[in-house]
Enzyme design. Structure first.
Site, PDB file in Angstrom:
ATOM      1  N   SER A   1      37.033  14.946  18.529  1.00 25.13           N
ATOM      2  CA  SER A   1      36.282  15.821  19.141  1.00 25.13           C
ATOM      3  C   SER A   1      36.677  16.408  20.344  1.00 25.13           C
ATOM      4  O   SER A   1      35.952  17.614  20.872  1.00 25.13           O
ATOM      5  CB  SER A   1      34.769  14.935  19.476  1.00 25.13           C
ATOM      6  OG  SER A   1      35.257  13.967  20.453  1.00 25.13           O
TER       7      SER A   1
ATOM      8  N   HIS B   1      36.444  18.719  12.908  1.00 22.94           N
ATOM      9  CA  HIS B   1      35.802  18.107  13.852  1.00 22.94           C
ATOM     10  C   HIS B   1      34.100  17.996  12.967  1.00 22.94           C
ATOM     11  O   HIS B   1      33.399  18.841  13.128  1.00 22.94           O
ATOM     12  CB  HIS B   1      35.449  18.611  15.380  1.00 22.94           C
ATOM     13  CG  HIS B   1      34.640  17.831  16.090  1.00 22.94           C
ATOM     14  ND1 HIS B   1      33.807  18.451  17.018  1.00 22.94           N
ATOM     15  CD2 HIS B   1      34.426  16.331  16.150  1.00 22.94           C
ATOM     16  CE1 HIS B   1      33.123  17.519  17.657  1.00 22.94           C
ATOM     17  NE2 HIS B   1      33.330  16.255  17.075  1.00 22.94           N
TER      18      HIS B   1
ATOM     19  N   GLU C   1      33.713  22.094  13.062  1.00 26.27           N
ATOM     20  CA  GLU C   1      34.541  22.969  13.880  1.00 26.27           C
ATOM     21  C   GLU C   1      35.878  22.839  13.197  1.00 26.27           C
ATOM     22  O   GLU C   1      36.579  21.494  13.053  1.00 26.27           O
ATOM     23  CB  GLU C   1      34.366  22.484  15.318  1.00 26.27           C
ATOM     24  CG  GLU C   1      33.221  22.571  15.928  1.00 26.27           C
ATOM     25  CD  GLU C   1      33.383  22.212  17.371  1.00 26.27           C
ATOM     26  OE1 GLU C   1      32.628  23.067  18.413  1.00 26.27           O
ATOM     27  OE2 GLU C   1      33.814  21.213  17.694  1.00 26.27           O
TER      28      GLU C   1
ATOM     29  N   ASN D   1      31.284  20.373  22.284  1.00 22.75           N
ATOM     30  CA  ASN D   1      31.333  19.581  23.614  1.00 22.75           C
ATOM     31  C   ASN D   1      31.792  20.113  24.759  1.00 22.75           C
ATOM     32  O   ASN D   1      31.665  19.720  25.640  1.00 22.75           O
ATOM     33  CB  ASN D   1      32.488  18.506  22.891  1.00 22.75           C
ATOM     34  CG  ASN D   1      31.938  17.464  22.129  1.00 22.75           C
ATOM     35  OD1 ASN D   1      30.577  17.099  22.145  1.00 22.75           O
ATOM     36  ND2 ASN D   1      32.683  16.973  21.009  1.00 22.75           N
TER      37      ASN D   1
END
Length: 297
Positions: free
Chosen positions: A121, A142, A154, A192
């Site tokens: 991540s 991800h 992702e 994130n």
């Protein structure tokens, strides 16, 4: 190349979720872990999920549910698990040296066709790929928790990836019913990178006493249209994960905005990890209810 066989490394929450959704979409899947007990637990969770959320609700037939389970195999032998696979998705702990070690080991076991993907991540995929001799076939995929439900993946593009590899994995994500979003290999990627700022500012508001966690969450849900407030979301993700991920990003950027808020460190020190152990910004009860925790009173 057309992906037919998938190997997932790691049978934790993300690993068994990725394995389940892959098998549900018709792929033959091998789920690998060093711990046979973890594999048995993961398979029990997958079988329960398929029965409870799909067969019982008549989204699929009993026969279709059985076929999904038959497409899933488990292994504690890495060489055997990856020897003839088309795609490996690594979902092991967020430890750079461990990931590089596993990628290097797989590189000697896998055929030339095999694509390596990391579910990291926050860690730089380029660095993980650097442990192999197939940098053109390494990528970040991800997935988000729970992997069976969440639509986003992702697709992280490390330096050296080929367009062919990128096209293959984007198509694979679409076959899973996911929405792939391509992003350069930068710390935190998209979600994130933005969530980190939200998590840490929310924690600072609580820490300084500007508002309670419940007030922060209510404000963001009603004022910004968020389905979950940032404190609830942090509880869901886990404070240990937030600290480890934040430290990984900060080590890479050394930017003040990326520094982990002290409240998360204190929470971890106090054994408050979020929903995973029922103690975070909120205290969670067995009946599903929650109450705002008294952190400093």
């Amino acid at each position: 190349m057309k992906i037919q066989k998938v190997t997932v490394l790691g049978s934790g929450t993300m690993g068994h979720g990725i394995a389940q959704v892959s098998a549900m979409k018709g792929f033959n899947v091998t789920l690998y872990d060093i711990d046979d007990g973890m594999l048995k637990k993961a398979m029990a969770i997958i079988e329960k999920n398929i029965e409870k959320h799909f067969v019982a609700k008549e989204k699929i037939t009993r026969e279709e549910g059985d076929a999904i389970i038959k497409r899933l195999n488990t292994s504690t032998d890495l060489k055997e698990a990856v020897k003839d696979t088309d795609l490996v998705i690594e979902a092991i702990p967020e430890n750079m040296e461990l990931k590089k070690k596993v990628f290097a080991e797989m590189d000697s076991y896998c055929p030339e066709k095999t694509i390596f993907a990391s579910n990291t991540s926050v860690l730089p995929v380029t660095a993980i790929a650097g442990a192999t001799n197939r940098k053109d076939k390494c990528v970040g995929l991800h997935f988000f928790n729970p992997a069976v439900v969440m639509k986003l993946v992702e697709v992280v593009k490390p330096i050296g990836i080929s367009e062919e590899t990128l096209n293959i994995v984007v198509d694979f994500c679409k076959q899973l019913g996911k929405v792939p979003v391509k992003v350069k290999d930068v710390p935190g990627f998209i979600v994130n990178r933005l969530l980190g700022l939200l998590y840490h500012e929310a924690a600072q508001i609580v820490l300084e006493g500007t508002a309670t966690a419940e007030e922060v969450d209510t404000a963001m849900k009603l004022g910004a249209g968020h389905p979950m407030g940032p404190c609830e979301l942090a509880d869901f993700g886990g404070f240990d994960i937030i600290v480890n991920a934040g430290d990984a990003v900060y080590q890479y950027t050394h930017a003040e905005k990326d520094a982990v808020n002290i409240l998360y460190r204190k929470m971890v020190e106090a054994g408050r990890l979020g929903r995973k152990n029922g103690k975070g910004f909120y205290d969670y009860n067995e009946d599903g209810t929650k109450s705002q925790a008294k952190l400093f009173d």
